[in-house]
Enzyme design. Structure first.
Site, PDB file in Angstrom:
ATOM      1  N   TYR A 334       1.054  -1.208  -0.005  1.00  0.00           N
ATOM      2  CA  TYR A 334       0.055   0.173   0.021  1.00  0.00           C
ATOM      3  C   TYR A 334       0.943   1.213  -0.003  1.00  0.00           C
ATOM      4  O   TYR A 334       1.752   1.322   0.784  1.00  0.00           O
ATOM      5  CB  TYR A 334      -1.107   0.188   1.246  1.00  0.00           C
ATOM      6  CG  TYR A 334      -1.991   0.745   1.025  1.00  0.00           C
ATOM      7  CD1 TYR A 334      -3.248   0.456   0.546  1.00  0.00           C
ATOM      8  CD2 TYR A 334      -1.986   2.328   1.072  1.00  0.00           C
ATOM      9  CE1 TYR A 334      -4.433   1.350   0.147  1.00  0.00           C
ATOM     10  CE2 TYR A 334      -3.151   3.142   0.560  1.00  0.00           C
ATOM     11  CZ  TYR A 334      -4.311   2.494   0.300  1.00  0.00           C
ATOM     12  OH  TYR A 334      -5.251   3.511   0.206  1.00  0.00           O
ATOM     13  N   GLU A 369      -5.260   5.875   5.488  1.00  0.00           N
ATOM     14  CA  GLU A 369      -5.164   4.838   4.681  1.00  0.00           C
ATOM     15  C   GLU A 369      -4.181   3.767   5.250  1.00  0.00           C
ATOM     16  O   GLU A 369      -4.249   2.507   4.945  1.00  0.00           O
ATOM     17  CB  GLU A 369      -4.693   5.062   3.300  1.00  0.00           C
ATOM     18  CG  GLU A 369      -5.555   5.834   2.329  1.00  0.00           C
ATOM     19  CD  GLU A 369      -4.587   6.659   1.328  1.00  0.00           C
ATOM     20  OE1 GLU A 369      -4.916   6.112   0.178  1.00  0.00           O
ATOM     21  OE2 GLU A 369      -4.163   7.866   1.734  1.00  0.00           O
ATOM     22  N   LYS A 430      -0.912  -0.841 -13.705  1.00  0.00           N
ATOM     23  CA  LYS A 430      -1.349  -0.686 -12.207  1.00  0.00           C
ATOM     24  C   LYS A 430      -3.037  -1.075 -12.376  1.00  0.00           C
ATOM     25  O   LYS A 430      -3.534  -0.532 -13.458  1.00  0.00           O
ATOM     26  CB  LYS A 430      -1.618   0.841 -11.752  1.00  0.00           C
ATOM     27  CG  LYS A 430      -2.011   0.894 -10.563  1.00  0.00           C
ATOM     28  CD  LYS A 430      -2.141   2.092  -9.768  1.00  0.00           C
ATOM     29  CE  LYS A 430      -3.030   2.025  -8.573  1.00  0.00           C
ATOM     30  NZ  LYS A 430      -2.495   0.801  -7.716  1.00  0.00           N
TER      31      LYS A 430
HETATM   32  P1  IOT Z   1      -3.467  -0.924  -4.726  1.00  0.00           P
HETATM   33  O1  IOT Z   1      -2.382  -0.298  -5.163  1.00  0.00           O
HETATM   34  O2  IOT Z   1      -4.419  -1.566  -5.659  1.00  0.00           O
HETATM   35  O3  IOT Z   1      -3.478  -1.768  -3.481  1.00  0.00           O
HETATM   36  C1  IOT Z   1      -2.661  -1.478  -2.318  1.00  0.00           C
HETATM   37  C2  IOT Z   1      -2.134  -2.943  -1.625  1.00  0.00           C
HETATM   38  O4  IOT Z   1      -3.148  -3.521  -1.450  1.00  0.00           O
HETATM   39  C3  IOT Z   1      -1.414  -3.548  -2.867  1.00  0.00           C
HETATM   40  O5  IOT Z   1      -0.036  -3.385  -2.875  1.00  0.00           O
HETATM   41  C4  IOT Z   1      -1.528  -5.024  -2.080  1.00  0.00           C
HETATM   42  O6  IOT Z   1      -0.510  -5.202  -0.994  1.00  0.00           O
HETATM   43  C5  IOT Z   1      -2.839  -5.141  -1.513  1.00  0.00           C
HETATM   44  N1  IOT Z   1      -3.654  -5.650  -2.256  1.00  0.00           N
HETATM   45  C6  IOT Z   1      -4.632  -4.825  -3.426  1.00  0.00           C
HETATM   46  N2  IOT Z   1      -5.242  -5.738  -4.121  1.00  0.00           N
HETATM   47  C7  IOT Z   1      -5.192  -6.927  -3.610  1.00  0.00           C
HETATM   48  C8  IOT Z   1      -6.228  -8.129  -3.636  1.00  0.00           C
HETATM   49  N3  IOT Z   1      -6.991  -8.369  -4.525  1.00  0.00           N
HETATM   50  N4  IOT Z   1      -5.590  -9.210  -2.725  1.00  0.00           N
HETATM   51  C9  IOT Z   1      -4.751  -8.958  -1.737  1.00  0.00           C
HETATM   52  N5  IOT Z   1      -4.059  -7.889  -1.676  1.00  0.00           N
HETATM   53  C10 IOT Z   1      -4.377  -6.875  -2.405  1.00  0.00           C
HETATM   54  C11 IOT Z   1      -5.190   2.384  -3.613  1.00  0.00           C
HETATM   55  C12 IOT Z   1      -4.840   1.358  -4.546  1.00  0.00           C
HETATM   56  O7  IOT Z   1      -4.964   1.405  -6.077  1.00  0.00           O
HETATM   57  O8  IOT Z   1      -4.365   0.146  -4.080  1.00  0.00           O
HETATM   58  N6  IOT Z   1      -4.083   2.975  -2.956  1.00  0.00           N
HETATM   59  C13 IOT Z   1      -2.938   3.677  -3.651  1.00  0.00           C
HETATM   60  C14 IOT Z   1      -3.088   5.061  -3.007  1.00  0.00           C
HETATM   61  C15 IOT Z   1      -4.236   5.809  -3.004  1.00  0.00           C
HETATM   62  C16 IOT Z   1      -4.682   7.218  -3.352  1.00  0.00           C
HETATM   63  N7  IOT Z   1      -4.259   7.854  -1.719  1.00  0.00           N
HETATM   64  C17 IOT Z   1      -3.826   9.074  -1.780  1.00  0.00           C
HETATM   65  N8  IOT Z   1      -3.742   9.854  -2.746  1.00  0.00           N
HETATM   66  N9  IOT Z   1      -3.738   9.361  -0.285  1.00  0.00           N
HETATM   67  C18 IOT Z   1      -1.591   3.132  -3.038  1.00  0.00           C
HETATM   68  O9  IOT Z   1      -0.808   3.776  -3.196  1.00  0.00           O
HETATM   69  O10 IOT Z   1      -1.439   2.223  -2.661  1.00  0.00           O
HETATM   70 MG    MG Z   2      -2.669  -2.818  -7.022  1.00  0.00          MG
END
Ligand code: IOT
Ligand code: MG
Length: 513
Positions: A334, A369, A430
């Site tokens: 994250y 977050e 992504k």
């Molecule tokens: P994303 O990057 O898709 O997911 C964040 C983390 O959640 C992944 O690196 C992984 O560890 C876990 N994860 C995601 N999908 C799954 C899944 N299906 N199963 C298991 N683990 C999973 C949103 C985002 O796109 O998440 N987060 C952004 C930031 C958002 C914007 N925030 C802001 N501007 N303050 C990020 O950087 O992670």
């Molecule tokens: Mg992702």
């Protein structure tokens, strides 16, 4: 799922009262799982929410420290700080040696309270990754790691280094990278705010090969310090979580990987590719997308925010954590997209890319977050290597041409982990967790099925989130007592819109709207 005695830090959270006649008071509202251990230390008393190990405050030379979470930079501290039992004691030693300025040394995931003589210092880590809340009453302050513990009946109040929490008058959130010094018995104007970190505003132009090496080294160090026995990587199959899984595997801990999918979408194939490559014990969890969305009250109770867009990122993760057996240490990918601009993959100009990164780095505080409560509600401890202070400083500062290069986003990270992951993972575009799991789409479909217009979907999601927040944070209701369908019905009833019949003359229409 692997667990060890040190999978969780000794203290996951706390509720403390600091004042002349300290008394524990009633059991605080919280959704962090585990035992609430009463404590008293000088003028400070309350409850520590126990993880693993003894949950106790540490006291020496008239100073008492409470610390929820953990510190990551033990190796870098002076040798004189050897023989330390836990991170609350480490913080105490740092305090005795450096005073308040010692908080600027701390690279960790923590919220802390330091009580000395008639003053109390309440402090967050650089990212405010363990949210910390405060409320004043006559002659005392209450400090807690969940806002719901302090909600109810307060009056509006301002303190330097804090922000009001929406929907909970009188409750303030300590800003990221901050230490606020209060004198509970003194005037409120005597409070002082010390900044311990701010996001870097400068940019570093490095030769690309050197930037790649520095990112690889910083991320490796951040993962190593977080691997303390068996760990679980929360794996989407993208390059961010893939990097963390690969480095955790290399760091030698027994590695489990877990992926969440729904009947509306999954990234299982991509996650399997990573799991096979790094040799993890891999598990998949699938649930119905509607069932997932109906757990919204849990996500709001954990994140304690009112922004539906952010809740859509956090909800699938909360659902996954709730599906896992308790006691694990979870590493996530994250936050990588924030300093690298990964959410802005359509932004072509380097100048604009750097501006949106600067804006995101200026705007993360209070979105919660990274909050541990997202997983401690299920007895898990999460930690996020991309928001390690050293990694974050470096990634933020790198000039945008190292982040967008050769037509690729997050270039410097992809290059840094090229040797650790399959080529398809290194190149994978992504996909946000809210998209991959079908969360956003499933919530939208539920609303459309109730007659919500497409143009109103965003507003209804925000109204639902705020309504749930009022109940689970403001009124301290248990998330299981709050039904998604009841909240939706209530929101739709209050929005029963001024429907303007088509036959109404135009002049009348103008008056109504
Ligand atoms: P994303 O990057 O898709 O997911 C964040 C983390 O959640 C992944 O690196 C992984 O560890 C876990 N994860 C995601 N999908 C799954 C899944 N299906 N199963 C298991 N683990 C999973 C949103 C985002 O796109 O998440 N987060 C952004 C930031 C958002 C914007 N925030 C802001 N501007 N303050 C990020 O950087 O992670
Ligand atoms: Mg992702």
């Amino acid at each position: 799922m692997p667990t060890t005695d040190n999978a969780l830090p000794p203290v996951l959270g706390f509720h403390a009262r600091v004042g002349a006649r300290g008394e524990p008071g009633p059991a605080p509202r919280r959704i962090t799982a585990g035992e609430a251990v009463p404590f008293t230390g000088g003028t400070c008393s309350g409850r520590l929410l126990a993880g693993s190990g003894p949950a106790v405050p540490r006291t020496a030379d008239g100073v008492t420290t409470l610390l929820a979470g953990e510190l990551y930079h033990r190796d870098g501290l002076p040798a004189a700080l050897g023989g330390i039992a836990d991170d609350a004691e480490l913080l105490l030693e740092i305090w005795l040696r450096y005073g308040r300025a010692g908080l600027r040394l701390c690279n960790g995931r923590f919220a802390a309270v330091v009580v000395e003589a008639d003053s109390v210092v309440i402090a967050t880590d650089h990212a405010g990754s363990v949210p910390l809340y405060v409320r004043r009453e006559e002659g005392a302050v209450h400090v807690a790691t969940e806002a719901k513990a302090l909600a109810g009946g307060g009056v509006d109040l301002a303190l330097p280094g804090t922000e009001p929490v929406p929907g909970t008058p009188g409750v303030l959130r300590v800003r990221a990278g901050s230490a606020v010094t209060l004198r509970p018995a003194g005037p409120i104007g005597a409070a002082e705010w010390t900044r311990t970190w701010t996001p870097p505003l400068h940019r570093l132009a490095l030769p690309p090969a050197r930037a790649v090496r520095r990112v690889a080294d910083a991320l490796d160090a951040a993962v190593r310090t977080r691997v303390r026995g068996p760990v679980t990587a929360v794996l989407s199959g993208g390059v961010d979580s893939g990097s963390v899984a690969a480095l955790a595997s290399r760091a030698g801990g027994r590695l489990t990987t877990v992926s969440l999918g729904t009947d509306a979408g999954d990234e299982f194939a991509a996650a399997r590719v990573v799991a096979e490559h790094v040799g993890s014990d891999h598990r998949e969890f699938r649930c119905g997308a509607e069932d997932l969305v109906r757990q919204l009250p849990w996500a709001v109770a954990a994140a304690e925010i009112v922004d539906a867009e952010v809740i859509e990122y956090l909800l699938p993760l909360v659902v996954l954590y709730r599906a896992l057996p308790p006691g694990g240490r979870l590493l996530t990918g994250y936050g990588a997209d924030i300093p690298l601009g990964g959410m802005h993959r359509g932004t072509a100009e380097l100048a604009s890319l750097d501006d949106v990164i600067a804006a995101d780095m200026a705007g993360f505080d209070g979105l919660n977050e990274l909050s541990p409560v997202l997983s401690t509600l299920a007895g898990q401890w999460t930690t996020h290597p991309f928001w390690d202070r050293d990694v974050l400083d470096l990634l933020t500062a790198l000039e945008p041409g190292l982040k967008r290069r050769d037509g690729r986003d997050k270039w410097v990270l992809r290059e840094a982990v090229r040797d650790l992951l399959p080529e398809s993972t290194v190149r994978r575009p992504k996909l946000g967790v809210h998209e991959g799991s079908g969360t956003t789409g499933a919530w939208t479909r539920l609303l459309l099925a109730h007659g919500v217009r497409t143009s109103e979907v965003g507003a209804v999601k925000n109204a639902m989130t705020a309504a749930i927040h009022r109940r689970v944070v403001g009124a301290g209701e248990h998330p299981d007592a709050v039904s998604f369908d009841d909240v939706l019905a209530a929101v739709l009833a209050t929005r029963a819109a001024p429907v303007i019949p088509a036959q109404v003359p135009p002049v009348w229409k103008a008056v109504v709207s």
